[in-house]
Design an enzyme around this catalytic site. Structure first.
Site, PDB file in Angstrom:
ATOM      1  N   LEU A 111       0.819  -1.223   0.000  1.00 33.44           N
ATOM      2  CA  LEU A 111       0.000   0.000   0.000  1.00 33.44           C
ATOM      3  C   LEU A 111       0.846   1.263   0.000  1.00 33.44           C
ATOM      4  O   LEU A 111       0.412   2.309  -0.479  1.00 33.44           O
ATOM      5  CB  LEU A 111      -0.935   0.013   1.217  1.00 33.44           C
ATOM      6  CG  LEU A 111      -1.960  -1.127   1.301  1.00 33.44           C
ATOM      7  CD1 LEU A 111      -2.750  -1.030   2.600  1.00 33.44           C
ATOM      8  CD2 LEU A 111      -2.891  -1.106   0.099  1.00 33.44           C
ATOM      9  N   GLY A 112       2.033   1.191   0.561  1.00 33.38           N
ATOM     10  CA  GLY A 112       2.887   2.371   0.624  1.00 33.38           C
ATOM     11  C   GLY A 112       4.271   2.007   1.118  1.00 33.38           C
ATOM     12  O   GLY A 112       4.457   1.005   1.814  1.00 33.38           O
ATOM     13  N   LYS A 113       5.245   2.825   0.740  1.00 29.79           N
ATOM     14  CA  LYS A 113       6.614   2.558   1.163  1.00 29.79           C
ATOM     15  C   LYS A 113       7.394   3.849   1.228  1.00 29.79           C
ATOM     16  O   LYS A 113       7.272   4.709   0.346  1.00 29.79           O
ATOM     17  CB  LYS A 113       7.283   1.603   0.170  1.00 29.79           C
ATOM     18  CG  LYS A 113       8.672   1.132   0.598  1.00 29.79           C
ATOM     19  CD  LYS A 113       9.207   0.099  -0.376  1.00 29.79           C
ATOM     20  CE  LYS A 113      10.566  -0.431   0.080  1.00 29.79           C
ATOM     21  NZ  LYS A 113      11.104  -1.452  -0.863  1.00 29.79           N
ATOM     22  N   LYS A 117       1.653  -2.470   9.185  1.00 33.36           N
ATOM     23  CA  LYS A 117       2.686  -1.445   9.045  1.00 33.36           C
ATOM     24  C   LYS A 117       3.992  -2.027   9.575  1.00 33.36           C
ATOM     25  O   LYS A 117       4.034  -2.550  10.701  1.00 33.36           O
ATOM     26  CB  LYS A 117       2.305  -0.182   9.815  1.00 33.36           C
ATOM     27  CG  LYS A 117       1.019   0.463   9.332  1.00 33.36           C
ATOM     28  CD  LYS A 117       0.682   1.724  10.107  1.00 33.36           C
ATOM     29  CE  LYS A 117       1.638   2.851   9.789  1.00 33.36           C
ATOM     30  NZ  LYS A 117       1.212   4.127  10.412  1.00 33.36           N
ATOM     31  N   ASP A 152      -0.937  14.918  12.428  1.00 35.28           N
ATOM     32  CA  ASP A 152      -0.661  14.776  11.002  1.00 35.28           C
ATOM     33  C   ASP A 152      -1.957  14.622  10.206  1.00 35.28           C
ATOM     34  O   ASP A 152      -2.077  13.744   9.347  1.00 35.28           O
ATOM     35  CB  ASP A 152       0.255  13.576  10.749  1.00 35.28           C
ATOM     36  CG  ASP A 152       0.929  13.633   9.374  1.00 35.28           C
ATOM     37  OD1 ASP A 152       0.980  14.732   8.789  1.00 35.28           O
ATOM     38  OD2 ASP A 152       1.396  12.581   8.898  1.00 35.28           O
TER      39      ASP A 152
END
Length: 476
Positions: A24-26, A47, A147
């Site tokens: 999903l993300g890096k 995560k 955030d």
């Protein structure tokens, strides 16, 4: 605990339980994957914080804090904590946090895909996030997200008149008030961080700023960092096609000085639902207690496009007019004396003139100007008028005398109005300041002014301005 590759497939399996489906993300030292829990067959988000060349111990501190915080939270719009374990294999060493999967797109992805939001949809989204922040900030100790931005807000597709279900994710920057005495870390995202967060400080009002900046992105279509700024204040009003009251609310959400910002999610929610209502030290009078005083000669005109206040001359000797009257009487002999000295010096060759004629003429003109100035301060109290007018475009305060008008101060754009301040002068007499940037538009009760109002009139006018602008009244 270990991670291994499944024996019959190329798919990565973590802890012999979580089968990775897709990435999903890096980013540096971190990876987020979608996985299937082989025990429950449910999709989960994992995560991963990896030990490597880019690893820093502060990253581990934040990672553990996120896991610890999620474990203590229980809210339908926040991912649920499921598991936390250590990874130790030839291919991956570090820690992993497992949380529930929310099948929704991020707000950022939807914006990039071309989705537009109406003002009502933006307000609905704002209310949903504020309800989440009420829960977080109401914890003991309070939890500050630090955030909030479009990529950390998930939103399901709209249905009917609803903007969709709203979720707040990614608690990797979270901080609790109880930890504020320890060393603070500057985290957040540029453009959405309030000024105090750059100095490592964060309060519940910091999350409100980030939410406000996120909403500004929605109503302008531009990243907050790309918009112009004045004294650290985001200038978005000219671009945003939204109501004046909503612009005012967003300005209060994104005030660069934390003490001037809306202080709580509950107060921000109340101000959004009922513009102008009281929040903490900010108050607004109600119709049941404030109205035009009997016998008042002040004229109020207003509609949806403007509000105008006309304050007639007081019609009597005030402290100010008395001062100028006595000053004028004391000055009167001066111009006459100089006039005869100059005339005598011109007609008589025997006269003794101490000063050159040009000096006497300049001094005479100076005294005449002072005398005229004094008279001009006396006349308005009997024949003048002050008019304060606010339209959707500008605010102005005009003094008129015998048809001659003078602006004081110069007009300002209405969008610059940020605060209605009820304060007191050195003699403890109340007055109102309408702040438009650095300019002040004042209404006095002080009789040292040519156009004072009574205290009851000031209360009435303050309420009417607050109600029309949709701004609260800040009291000293």
């Amino acid at each position: 605990m270990t991670s291994q590759e499944s024996a019959d497939s190329n798919q990565e399996v973590l802890l012999e339980r979580y089968e990775v489906q897709q990435e999903l993300g890096k980013k540096a030292g971190r990876r987020t994957v979608l996985a299937r829990d082989l025990q429950t067959q449910e999709l989960v988000v994992v995560k991963i914080l990896s030990f490597g060349n880019e690893f820093e111990w502060n990253d581990l501190k934040l990672f553990e804090r996120e896991a610890e915080t999620l474990k203590a939270l229980s809210h339908p719009a926040i991912p649920r904590y499921l598991d936390y374990f250590e990874l130790d294999s030839p291919n991956s060493r570090g820690f992993a946090l497992v949380q529930s999967y929310i099948p929704a797109q991020s707000l950022e992805a939807q914006l990039k895909a071309g989705r537009n939001f109406s003002e009502e949809e933006v307000k609905e989204l704002a209310k949903a996030i504020l309800e989440i922040l009420k829960y977080l900030h109401g914890r003991q100790p309070p939890v500050i997200h630090r955030d909030i931005k479009p990529s950390n807000i998930l939103l399901t597709n709209r249905s009917g008149n609803s903007v969709g279900e709203v979720y707040l994710v990614d608690f990797g920057s979270v901080q609790t008030i109880a930890r504020r005495s320890s060393t603070m870390t500057v985290v957040g995202s540029y453009g959405y961080m309030p000024p105090e967060q750059f100095n490592g400080r964060a309060t519940p009002a910091s999350d409100l700023y980030s939410l406000g900046a996120t909403l500004i992105y929605l109503v302008t279509g531009q990243h907050p960092a790309d918009l112009p700024q004045t004294d650290l204040r985001i200038e978005f009003e000219q671009i945003a096609n939204i109501s004046f009251s909503f612009k005012s609310w967003l300005r209060r959400m994104t005030e660069p000085i934390a003490s001037q910002r809306l202080a709580s999610a509950e107060g921000a929610l109340q101000a959004l639902e009922q513009p102008g209502n009281a929040t903490q030290t900010q108050t607004r009078a109600t119709n049941s207690t404030v109205g035009k005083p009997v016998g008042s000669k002040v004229v109020l005109n207003k509609n949806v496009n403007f509000i105008e206040i006309i304050i007639p001359p007081i019609g009597e000797w005030t402290t100010l007019t008395k001062f100028y009257l006595w000053a004028s009487l004391l000055m009167l002999p001066g111009p006459f004396s100089l006039f005869f000295i100059i005339i005598r010096g011109s007609d008589s060759d025997d006269s003794i003139v101490i000063f050159p004629k040009i000096v006497l003429i300049i001094l005479l003109l100076f005294l005449v100007c002072l005398l005229a100035n004094n008279i001009l301060h006396i006349l308005p109290a009997f024949f003048g008028e002050m008019r304060l007018r606010i339209t959707r475009q500008q605010i102005s305060r005009i003094f008129s005398l015998f048809g001659i008008e003078r602006h004081s101060p110069l007009p300002s754009p209405t969008q610059n109005i940020t605060q209605l301040e009820r304060t007191k002068d050195m003699a403890n007499r109340p007055y109102l300041i309408i702040w438009a940037g650095s300019r002040k538009y004042e209404i006095f009760t002080n009789d040292a002014n040519s156009f004072p109002v009574t205290l009851l009139e000031l209360d009435w006018l303050t309420h009417e301005i607050s109600d029309w602008l949709g701004l609260p009244i800040t009291r000293e």
